[in-house]
Scaffold this motif. Structure first.
Motif, PDB file in Angstrom:
ATOM      1  N   LYS A   1      71.387  35.827 -75.091  1.00 47.08           N
ATOM      2  CA  LYS A   1      70.308  34.873 -75.343  1.00 47.08           C
ATOM      3  C   LYS A   1      69.154  35.633 -75.996  1.00 47.08           C
ATOM      4  O   LYS A   1      68.376  36.296 -75.323  1.00 47.08           O
ATOM      5  CB  LYS A   1      69.841  34.211 -74.045  1.00 47.08           C
ATOM      6  CG  LYS A   1      70.917  33.400 -73.333  1.00 47.08           C
ATOM      7  CD  LYS A   1      70.357  32.780 -72.055  1.00 47.08           C
ATOM      8  CE  LYS A   1      71.434  32.107 -71.230  1.00 47.08           C
ATOM      9  NZ  LYS A   1      72.052  30.981 -71.916  1.00 47.08           N
ATOM     10  N   ALA A   2      69.037  35.523 -77.308  1.00 45.22           N
ATOM     11  CA  ALA A   2      67.995  36.255 -78.011  1.00 45.22           C
ATOM     12  C   ALA A   2      66.620  35.738 -77.613  1.00 45.22           C
ATOM     13  O   ALA A   2      66.441  34.539 -77.379  1.00 45.22           O
ATOM     14  CB  ALA A   2      68.180  36.115 -79.522  1.00 45.22           C
ATOM     15  N   PRO A   3      65.614  36.619 -77.500  1.00 43.76           N
ATOM     16  CA  PRO A   3      64.262  36.159 -77.192  1.00 43.76           C
ATOM     17  C   PRO A   3      63.799  35.086 -78.175  1.00 43.76           C
ATOM     18  O   PRO A   3      64.019  35.197 -79.387  1.00 43.76           O
ATOM     19  CB  PRO A   3      63.426  37.429 -77.324  1.00 43.76           C
ATOM     20  CG  PRO A   3      64.379  38.536 -77.049  1.00 43.76           C
ATOM     21  CD  PRO A   3      65.681  38.089 -77.631  1.00 43.76           C
ATOM     22  N   GLU A   4      63.172  34.054 -77.653  1.00 47.50           N
ATOM     23  CA  GLU A   4      62.772  32.915 -78.485  1.00 47.50           C
ATOM     24  C   GLU A   4      61.595  33.289 -79.385  1.00 47.50           C
ATOM     25  O   GLU A   4      60.601  33.822 -78.920  1.00 47.50           O
ATOM     26  CB  GLU A   4      62.360  31.721 -77.609  1.00 47.50           C
ATOM     27  CG  GLU A   4      63.333  31.403 -76.496  1.00 47.50           C
ATOM     28  CD  GLU A   4      62.913  32.027 -75.168  1.00 47.50           C
ATOM     29  OE1 GLU A   4      63.238  31.451 -74.128  1.00 47.50           O
ATOM     30  OE2 GLU A   4      62.243  33.104 -75.192  1.00 47.50           O
ATOM     31  N   ARG A   5      61.703  32.957 -80.651  1.00 48.85           N
ATOM     32  CA  ARG A   5      60.597  33.179 -81.582  1.00 48.85           C
ATOM     33  C   ARG A   5      59.642  31.980 -81.603  1.00 48.85           C
ATOM     34  O   ARG A   5      58.515  32.093 -82.076  1.00 48.85           O
ATOM     35  CB  ARG A   5      61.134  33.442 -82.988  1.00 48.85           C
ATOM     36  CG  ARG A   5      61.928  34.737 -83.109  1.00 48.85           C
ATOM     37  CD  ARG A   5      62.441  34.933 -84.528  1.00 48.85           C
ATOM     38  NE  ARG A   5      63.197  36.163 -84.672  1.00 48.85           N
ATOM     39  CZ  ARG A   5      62.681  37.362 -84.910  1.00 48.85           C
ATOM     40  NH1 ARG A   5      61.360  37.480 -85.036  1.00 48.85           N
ATOM     41  NH2 ARG A   5      63.436  38.420 -85.015  1.00 48.85           N
ATOM     42  N   SER A   6      60.097  30.837 -81.127  1.00 48.95           N
ATOM     43  CA  SER A   6      59.299  29.621 -81.139  1.00 48.95           C
ATOM     44  C   SER A   6      59.544  28.835 -79.864  1.00 48.95           C
ATOM     45  O   SER A   6      60.615  28.946 -79.243  1.00 48.95           O
ATOM     46  CB  SER A   6      59.673  28.751 -82.348  1.00 48.95           C
ATOM     47  OG  SER A   6      59.183  27.435 -82.208  1.00 48.95           O
ATOM     48  N   PHE A   7      58.583  28.001 -79.491  1.00 51.97           N
ATOM     49  CA  PHE A   7      58.781  27.136 -78.328  1.00 51.97           C
ATOM     50  C   PHE A   7      59.937  26.174 -78.534  1.00 51.97           C
ATOM     51  O   PHE A   7      60.534  25.677 -77.587  1.00 51.97           O
ATOM     52  CB  PHE A   7      57.495  26.361 -77.999  1.00 51.97           C
ATOM     53  CG  PHE A   7      57.068  25.369 -79.050  1.00 51.97           C
ATOM     54  CD1 PHE A   7      57.605  24.081 -79.074  1.00 51.97           C
ATOM     55  CD2 PHE A   7      56.124  25.709 -80.009  1.00 51.97           C
ATOM     56  CE1 PHE A   7      57.207  23.162 -80.028  1.00 51.97           C
ATOM     57  CE2 PHE A   7      55.731  24.791 -80.963  1.00 51.97           C
ATOM     58  CZ  PHE A   7      56.276  23.515 -80.984  1.00 51.97           C
ATOM     59  N   ARG A   8      60.279  25.905 -79.792  1.00 50.98           N
ATOM     60  CA  ARG A   8      61.391  24.997 -80.088  1.00 50.98           C
ATOM     61  C   ARG A   8      62.733  25.569 -79.641  1.00 50.98           C
ATOM     62  O   ARG A   8      63.711  24.831 -79.482  1.00 50.98           O
ATOM     63  CB  ARG A   8      61.434  24.669 -81.580  1.00 50.98           C
ATOM     64  CG  ARG A   8      60.221  23.897 -82.073  1.00 50.98           C
ATOM     65  CD  ARG A   8      60.263  23.660 -83.580  1.00 50.98           C
ATOM     66  NE  ARG A   8      59.115  22.905 -84.034  1.00 50.98           N
ATOM     67  CZ  ARG A   8      57.920  23.423 -84.318  1.00 50.98           C
ATOM     68  NH1 ARG A   8      57.736  24.742 -84.175  1.00 50.98           N
ATOM     69  NH2 ARG A   8      56.925  22.665 -84.731  1.00 50.98           N
TER      70      ARG A   8
END
Length: 230
Positions: free
Chosen positions: A78-85
């Motif tokens: 699970k890659a760290p999220e770049r956006s809240f989306r």
């Protein structure tokens, strides 16, 4: 001279945890160094029964004056999220279970084993990105939030433990960028002198921990000894 105390490293199969366990053994400061991990000893921090059983095993020997929690998750599918989306409940809860709840359960069962009449420490790997006031970039929602949650748990533990163990220290430790599987996808662009080996990171973190006093308890400290704001 080897003391009559023990040390506990939780997450001792990981890069930093293994290096911390090796450094503690080499120091000759402890009668026993308990190297605990899911793959090595069956200690799964998501299983409270397993945590309780591990603590019971440690309680049969010399009292621990150091408990070092070196577990954590950053990507692992699970890659760290770049956006809240990109946020999902599964990702948020996975990081919280591993990075916050796991160390909290370790504290629940291992803190009662610390001696009350001499210095002792409970430390957990945290991260600079868990600082709320230092957050300038955003993103990495699950990881940031879980480490911020860990930092609050550590502060709470420090307050409560001071009432019964006035010589004890509770601290979060930021290791910097270490050449391990956890940081592997994010090492590009890191200056060579800032990409640490696990052995160097362990050496620095233990040196920082040795310098902390009860007045520092509840804080989060980087590998170079600087205090990270909350």
């Amino acid at each position: 001279m080897i003391s009559s105390s023990s040390a506990v490293v939780i997450g001792a199969s990981g890069g930093i945890g293994a290096a911390v366990a090796a450094a503690l053994r080499a120091s000759g400061r402890f009668a026993v160094v308990h190297a605990l991990s899911r793959s090595g000893t069956g200690l799964d921090l998501e299983d409270e029964d397993a945590v309780a059983a591990a603590a019971a095993g440690v309680a049969d020997g010399p009292a621990p004056t150091l408990v070092f929690v070196a577990t954590g998750v950053l990507h692992h599918g699970k890659a760290p999220e770049r956006s809240f989306r990109a946020m999902t409940a599964d990702h948020l809860l996975r990081d919280y279970r591993v990075n916050t709840v796991g160390p909290a359960l370790a504290a629940k069962h291992f803190l009662p084993l610390l001696p009350r009449d001499r210095p002792a420490a409970f430390a957990a790997l945290s991260a600079r990105v868990g600082s709320i006031s230092d957050n300038r970039l955003g993103g990495w929602h699950s990881y940031r939030a879980s480490k911020a949650g860990l930092n609050m748990i550590l502060k709470n533990l420090a307050i409560e433990l001071s009432r019964t163990h006035p010589l004890a220290v509770v601290a979060g430790l930021h290791p910097g960028t270490v050449a391990t599987d956890l940081s592997a996808p994010f090492q590009k662009g890191v200056k060579p002198e800032r990409l640490f080996t696990p052995a160097y990171s362990a050496e620095r973190l233990l040196a920082v921990l040795d310098r902390l006093t009860p007045t520092d308890s509840g804080g989060v400290f980087a590998w170079d000894g600087t205090r990270i704001p909350g």
